[in-house]
Design a protein around this motif. Structure first.
Motif, short mmCIF file in Angstrom:
data_model
loop_
_atom_site.label_atom_id
_atom_site.label_comp_id
_atom_site.label_asym_id
_atom_site.label_seq_id
_atom_site.Cartn_x
_atom_site.Cartn_y
_atom_site.Cartn_z
N GLU A 30 1.00 -1.06 -0.04
CA GLU A 30 0.06 0.00 0.11
C GLU A 30 0.48 0.77 -0.08
O GLU A 30 2.23 0.91 0.70
CB GLU A 30 -0.84 0.07 1.16
CG GLU A 30 -1.81 -1.59 1.65
CD GLU A 30 -2.70 -0.92 3.15
OE1 GLU A 30 -2.15 -0.41 3.93
OE2 GLU A 30 -3.54 -2.20 2.14
N LYS A 69 -11.24 2.91 2.59
CA LYS A 69 -10.49 1.68 2.89
C LYS A 69 -9.88 2.57 4.30
O LYS A 69 -9.77 1.96 5.74
CB LYS A 69 -9.96 0.58 2.73
CG LYS A 69 -8.94 -0.81 3.94
CD LYS A 69 -8.26 -1.38 3.09
CE LYS A 69 -7.42 -2.00 3.75
NZ LYS A 69 -6.72 -2.48 3.13
N LYS A 70 -8.46 2.57 3.83
CA LYS A 70 -7.64 3.48 5.01
C LYS A 70 -8.84 4.73 5.53
O LYS A 70 -8.15 4.85 7.02
CB LYS A 70 -6.41 5.02 4.08
CG LYS A 70 -5.73 2.84 3.66
CD LYS A 70 -5.43 2.63 4.18
CE LYS A 70 -4.01 2.58 4.68
NZ LYS A 70 -3.25 1.57 5.23
N LYS A 71 -9.67 5.90 5.17
CA LYS A 71 -9.89 6.53 5.43
C LYS A 71 -10.75 6.34 6.54
O LYS A 71 -11.24 6.41 8.50
CB LYS A 71 -11.30 7.36 5.29
CG LYS A 71 -10.37 8.22 4.74
CD LYS A 71 -11.26 8.93 3.24
CE LYS A 71 -10.67 9.99 2.61
NZ LYS A 71 -11.22 10.79 1.69
N GLU A 73 -10.35 2.93 8.45
CA GLU A 73 -9.53 2.21 9.42
C GLU A 73 -8.81 3.57 10.05
O GLU A 73 -9.00 3.44 11.50
CB GLU A 73 -8.08 2.15 9.05
CG GLU A 73 -8.10 0.42 7.95
CD GLU A 73 -7.42 0.18 6.97
OE1 GLU A 73 -6.43 0.46 7.37
OE2 GLU A 73 -6.68 -1.00 6.40
N LYS A 74 -8.70 4.76 9.35
CA LYS A 74 -8.40 5.71 11.03
C LYS A 74 -9.61 6.03 11.72
O LYS A 74 -9.14 6.16 12.28
CB LYS A 74 -7.72 6.49 9.35
CG LYS A 74 -7.22 7.96 10.40
CD LYS A 74 -6.44 9.21 9.81
CE LYS A 74 -6.19 10.23 10.77
NZ LYS A 74 -5.75 11.02 9.62
N LEU A 76 -11.91 4.62 12.34
CA LEU A 76 -12.03 3.02 14.01
C LEU A 76 -10.66 3.11 14.91
O LEU A 76 -11.02 2.52 16.14
CB LEU A 76 -11.84 1.43 13.27
CG LEU A 76 -13.48 1.02 12.03
CD1 LEU A 76 -13.20 0.32 11.68
CD2 LEU A 76 -14.99 1.05 13.18
N THR A 77 -9.28 3.39 14.29
CA THR A 77 -8.41 3.44 15.44
C THR A 77 -8.92 4.88 15.83
O THR A 77 -8.37 4.36 17.75
CB THR A 77 -7.80 3.59 14.53
OG1 THR A 77 -7.52 2.62 13.95
CG2 THR A 77 -5.80 4.05 15.37
#
Length: 79
Positions: A30, A69-71, A73-74, A76-77
């Motif tokens: 990625e 997807k990366k947004k 993940e951020k 959720l973190t």
């Protein structure tokens, strides 16, 4: 030149490693790309390196935009 400056070294290194393959290998990574309008998008690139006599003869791959997807993940973190 479209690869984000912070990711250029790892992308180049991965492709150089694929060039010196000893057997068929599958890889994925990625990284970010910079668009002409200044926006940054995340990309997942997957490839198979085909080799003959310890030399890469073919690189077959695909890439997919994974920005959403990366947004997620951020988000959720941070939750």
């Amino acid at each position: 030149s479209l690869i984000h400056p912070n990711d250029q070294e790892k992308v180049v290194s991965a492709l150089e490693d694929a060039h010196v393959c000893r057997r068929e290998t599958r890889q994925s990574m990625e990284f970010r790309v910079s668009q002409m309008n200044g926006q940054v998008r995340w990309v997942e690139m997957r490839w198979i390196c085909m080799c003959v006599d310890n030399q890469a003869t073919r690189l077959i791959g695909s890439s997919m935009d994974i920005t959403d997807k990366k947004k997620l993940e951020k988000e959720l973190t941070l939750s």
